[in-house]
Design an enzyme around this catalytic site. Structure first.
Site, PDB file in Angstrom:
ATOM      1  CG  ASN A  55      -6.975  -0.583   0.867  1.00 61.08           C
ATOM      2  OD1 ASN A  55      -6.107  -0.668  -0.221  1.00 61.08           O
ATOM      3  ND2 ASN A  55      -6.470  -1.272   2.126  1.00 61.08           N
ATOM      4  CB  CYS A  98      -1.087   0.057   1.036  1.00 58.08           C
ATOM      5  SG  CYS A  98      -2.074  -1.238   1.302  1.00 58.08           S
ATOM      6  CG  HIS A 156      -3.128   3.259   1.808  1.00 63.18           C
ATOM      7  ND1 HIS A 156      -3.597   2.996   0.580  1.00 63.18           N
ATOM      8  CD2 HIS A 156      -3.148   2.370   2.562  1.00 63.18           C
ATOM      9  CE1 HIS A 156      -4.127   1.802   0.781  1.00 63.18           C
ATOM     10  NE2 HIS A 156      -3.772   1.484   1.852  1.00 63.18           N
TER      11      HIS A 156
END
Length: 312
Positions: free
Chosen positions: A261, A111, A231
Site C-alpha cells: 500500500n 490514499c 487504490h
C-alpha cells in the site's frame, strides 16, 4: 478539446522487503499474504529526501517536452512529507527542470490523493488556466508506521509516479466524482506517538462500498473506462471490489502483491505496471477510484495516450 494523460513515469525506489522481515513481530509470510495479498514491498532509505524521489519521476517527463514552459502547474501529492513549511513542490519543480513561472503546490488527501490531484489538474487544464499540468504522487509510508505494529507494519510501502495532463483533440471529457466525510476522520490517522491507527473492519467495509460506488458512477456516466484501477489498499478489498463491479465488464486491477500500500502513489504505480506488462493498450481510458483517510473518496475516468518508463 479535453485534457487527458499524455505521459507517465513510475518508480519503486529503495530496497525490496520480503515478508520474512516481519518474523520478529510474529507475522508469517502465509498470514501476511492471506490478510493483505502482499508478498513484498519497496522501502526507501530513511535519509533519502522525498523531493529527490519526486524529481526522479518528473524530470524524464519534463525532458521529453520541446517546451517545458507549457507545464503551467505542478501538483505534488503526498501523505508522508514530514516538513509542512515550506512544502516540497517548489523544490521538486526546480530539481525536475521547471522554470520559475510554474504554479507548484502540495496536496494531502491520503490514499485518495491521486484522484483528488487528477480532479484538480484536469480542472485547471479544462478551464484554460494551464496548457498542461504535472501531477506527482510520492510516498515513503514506511517512515510513518510503527515497526512493531502487527496490523500496519507489513502493509505500507514506498513509491512515486508522475503523469502529465494536457489537452488533445481526440480526448473525451473526463468524468469526476469525489466526496468526503469528516465525521469519520478517526478511522485512519497518524497517532501522536508515531504510527498509524487503522480501524480495520470499518475501513474495509467503507473502502469497498465507496470504491464500488465510484466505479459504477464512472461507467454509468460514460464513456466507460477501458480499465478500473483502485487504490491498492489491501488484496482482499481489491478482490471484493472486483467482485462487486464484475457486471460492469471492465477489468479491475490488483497489483498489490509486490507493491504494498503506497497510499496516494498506488493507482499510478499499478496503472504503469499494467501498461509495462502489456496488459493494457497504450491508448485507452483509465478509471481511477480511491478511498482514504479524512475520510475522502472519489473516482476519475480520463483518456490516456502514453509512453511508459518504469524502474525499480
Amino acid at each position: 478539446m479535453s485534457a487527458g494523460i499524455v505521459d507517465l513515469v513510475a518508480v519503486k525506489p529503495g530496497r525490496t522487503v520480503g515478508n520474512d522481515h516481519f518474523d520478529p513481530i510474529g507475522l508469517t509470510d502465509q498470514w501476511i499474504r492471506r490478510r493483505s495479498g502482499i508478498a513484498s514491498r519497496s522501502w526507501l532509505p530513511a535519509d533519502t529526501p522525498l523531493a529527490e524521489v519526486a524529481a526522479e519521476v518528473c524530470a524524464p517527463i519534463v525532458a521529453r517536452l520541446d517546451d517545458p514552459s507549457t507545464i503551467g502547474a505542478l501538483i505534488v501529492v503526498s501523505t508522508s512529507v514530514r516538513q509542512r513549511v515550506p512544502g516540497i513542490a517548489q523544490k521538486v519543480a526546480r530539481l525536475a527542470g521547471l522554470g520559475p513561472s510554474v504554479l507548484a503546490f502540495d496536496m494531502n488527501a491520503a490514499c485518495c490523493g491521486f484522484v483528488y490531484g487528477l480532479v484538480t489538474g484536469l480542472s485547471l487544464c479544462d478551464a484554460g488556466r494551464s496548457r498542461s499540468v504535472l501531477l506527482c504522487s510520492v510516498e515513503a509510508m514506511s517512515r510513518l508506521v510503527d515497526p512493531s505494529d502487527r496490523q500496519t507494519a507489513c502493509i505500507f510501502a514506498d513509491g512515486a509516479a508522475a503523469v502529465l495532463l494536457a489537452d488533445r483533440a481526440e480526448f473525451a471529457l473526463s468524468c469526476q466524482v469525489a466526496g468526503c466525510d469528516g465525521s469519520q476522520e478517526g478511522l485512519m490517522r497518524e497517532t501522536d506517538t508515531g504510527g498509524i491507527h487503522l480501524d480495520g473492519a470499518q475501513v474495509y467495509d467503507r473502502a469497498v462500498r465507496r470504491m464500488t460506488e465510484s466505479a459504477r458512477y464512472l461507467v454509468d456516466n460514460g464513456p466507460a473506462p477501458t480499465v478500473l484501477v483502485g487504490h491498492q489498499a489491501n488484496g482482499r478489498i481489491l478482490e471484493q471490489v472486483r467482485g462487486f463491479t464484475a457486471d460492469l465488464n471492465v477489468p479491475f486491477v490488483n497489483r498489490i502483491e509486490h507493491s504494498g500500500n503506497t497510499s496516494s502513489a498506488s493507482i499510478p504505480l499499478a496503472f504503469a505496471e499494467e501498461l509495462e506488462a502489456l496488459a493494457l493498450p497504450s491508448r485507452g481510458r483509465l478509471g481511477a477510484v480511491a478511498y482514504g483517510a479524512g475520510e475522502a473518496w472519489g473516482g476519475v475516468a480520463v483518456d490516456y495516450r502514453v509512453p511508459v518508463t518504469t524502474s525499480s
